[in-house]
Design an enzyme around this catalytic site. Structure first.
Site, mmCIF file in Angstrom:
data_model
loop_
_atom_site.group_PDB
_atom_site.id
_atom_site.type_symbol
_atom_site.label_atom_id
_atom_site.label_comp_id
_atom_site.label_asym_id
_atom_site.label_seq_id
_atom_site.Cartn_x
_atom_site.Cartn_y
_atom_site.Cartn_z
ATOM 1 N N LYS A 1 38.905 48.236 40.689
ATOM 2 C CA LYS A 1 39.129 46.823 40.379
ATOM 3 C C LYS A 1 38.493 46.421 39.068
ATOM 4 O O LYS A 1 39.020 45.588 38.334
ATOM 5 C CB LYS A 1 38.592 45.937 41.505
ATOM 6 C CG LYS A 1 39.482 45.919 42.726
ATOM 7 C CD LYS A 1 39.193 44.713 43.597
ATOM 8 C CE LYS A 1 40.083 44.708 44.824
ATOM 9 N NZ LYS A 1 39.694 43.655 45.781
ATOM 10 N N LYS B 1 51.930 42.908 47.960
ATOM 11 C CA LYS B 1 52.257 41.520 47.632
ATOM 12 C C LYS B 1 52.381 41.335 46.132
ATOM 13 O O LYS B 1 52.974 40.372 45.667
ATOM 14 C CB LYS B 1 51.177 40.582 48.170
ATOM 15 C CG LYS B 1 49.847 40.797 47.495
ATOM 16 C CD LYS B 1 48.874 39.664 47.729
ATOM 17 C CE LYS B 1 47.518 40.032 47.169
ATOM 18 N NZ LYS B 1 47.223 39.487 45.863
ATOM 19 N N LYS C 1 52.684 51.916 47.923
ATOM 20 C CA LYS C 1 52.457 51.069 49.094
ATOM 21 C C LYS C 1 53.197 49.747 48.960
ATOM 22 O O LYS C 1 53.312 49.210 47.865
ATOM 23 C CB LYS C 1 50.946 50.771 49.220
ATOM 24 C CG LYS C 1 50.277 51.538 50.347
ATOM 25 C CD LYS C 1 48.781 51.326 50.375
ATOM 26 C CE LYS C 1 48.353 50.004 50.972
ATOM 27 N NZ LYS C 1 46.897 49.958 51.238
#
Ligand code: TRP
Length: 344
Positions: free
Chosen positions: A114, A209, A206
């Site tokens: 991240k 969203k 995957k």
């Protein structure tokens, strides 16, 4: 000492809950209600480790709450609440910060991913994110934590923190009458591969969203026509379906759709292939579209209804927070005594 068996899990309030969230986490949460006391938390404090639009954060917090309820979590029997309403999470997180070592947190792969190259500019909160996650679990002395594969390392860190706390304060834990361990070491309940849902456009990614293409995912709030269309348009390969599981190797799109069918229907992939093997994809896709609409349609409709009823959702969260806090406050009293904080 035997600890009371208790399940805790957290979901970040993010928009666009999709089939991956449903099959990967929420279905499991629903099933665990049978055999455990469960606490399901919308982790709004974790969300703000990266900047969130305040109005959006409220909206998505209510949306995840609505999804929990619409999918079948019973907010009377079990506890549904949002993290920031129980201040004990933050309180215990501080103690966890003082137990955890820099070296442990430095090894967290999710932080590295991240933060990327921008390490100097991410929030301090993002770095200690796993420490807050440990506090979430430990403040309820939870024994079982359903999480995805990606959270396994964080859960191991929670165990390390619990273990080190138990060791560092062993003397004090004993003298306060808590036996030889205050925190149970939480066990992961990891989802199986069958519930890892991939993008409908690319079987190697995957379902997410944040994928730019809405066609890549089935949102829980998609209506029946949209669900059916997305399934019919899902990427496939030109071969018929195999009759056995090993025929799915190297065919990620086929594997994904078969996995989705199996998970939604609650059967094995082998069963699905027994039924559809040798047949054309179009036949299978029609069946999968019907199944998806039958299972997800009612959930989406209920979610829409619930998200409009702020008063009800906020009442569920308030009620859940009160019950959660009753447990968390007991833990914090004990922790303060154990650590040596003078308290009222
Ligand atoms: N980090 C988890 C995720 O992103 C969410 C989470 C926060 C959590 N606290 C937790 C999960 C405690 C399990 C237990 O998915």
């Amino acid at each position: 000492m035997a600890f009371k068996e208790r399940v805790f899990s957290g979901v970040q309030p993010t928009g666009n809950l999709h089939l991956g969230n449903y099959l990967g986490a929420i279905v499991k949460f629903v099933a665990l209600q049978e055999n455990y006391d469960c606490i399901y938390c919308v982790v709004d404090m974790h969300a703000i480790t990266v900047w969130q639009d305040p109005a959006e954060l409220k909206k998505t917090t209510r949306e995840v709450t609505a999804a929990f309820i619409a999918c079948g979590i019973d907010p009377q029997k079990h506890i549904i609440f949002n993290q920031s309403q129980v201040a004990e999470h933050a309180e215990l997180a501080w103690v966890c910060n003082c137990v955890a070592r820099m070296g442990w947190l430095n090894r967290m792969t999710q932080f590295k991913e991240k933060a990327g190259k921008d390490r100097e500019n991410v929030s301090v909160g993002l770095f200690v994110y796993p420490s807050l996650m440990a506090a979430d679990i430990l403040v309820y002395r939870a024994t079982h934590v359903p999480v995805g594969e990606d959270q396994k390392q964080h859960l191991e860190l929670s165990r390390d923190i619990a273990q080190k706390f138990n060791n560092d304060f062993a003397e004090s834990i004993r003298s306060h009458g808590f036996g030889d361990a205050f925190f149970p070491l939480p066990e992961p309940l990891i989802q199986g591969p069958a519930t890892r849902v991939m993008s409908l456009r690319d079987g190697s990614k995957k379902m997410s969203k944040s994928d730019a293409s809405d066609q890549s995912r089935i949102n829980l709030t998609d209506d029946a026509d949209t669900i059916a269309l997305k399934i019919r348009r899902a990427k496939t390969d030109p071969h018929p379906l195999p009759s056995e599981e090993k025929g799915l190797e190297g065919r990620p799109e086929a594997e994904n759709l078969v996995g989705i069918y199996a998970a939604l229907q609650g059967v094995s992939r082998a069963d699905v292939l027994k039924q559809f093997g040798g047949g054309q994809f179009s036949t299978f896709k029609n069946a999968l579209a019907d199944l998806s609409v039958a299972k997800l349609g009612p959930i989406g409709a209920e979610m829409k209804r619930l998200t409009q009823d702020h008063a009800y959702i906020d009442k569920v969260l308030a009620h859940g927070s009160e019950r959660a806090q009753a447990i968390a406050a007991e833990t914090m009293k004990a922790v303060k005594d154990i650590v040596g904080f003078v308290r009222r």
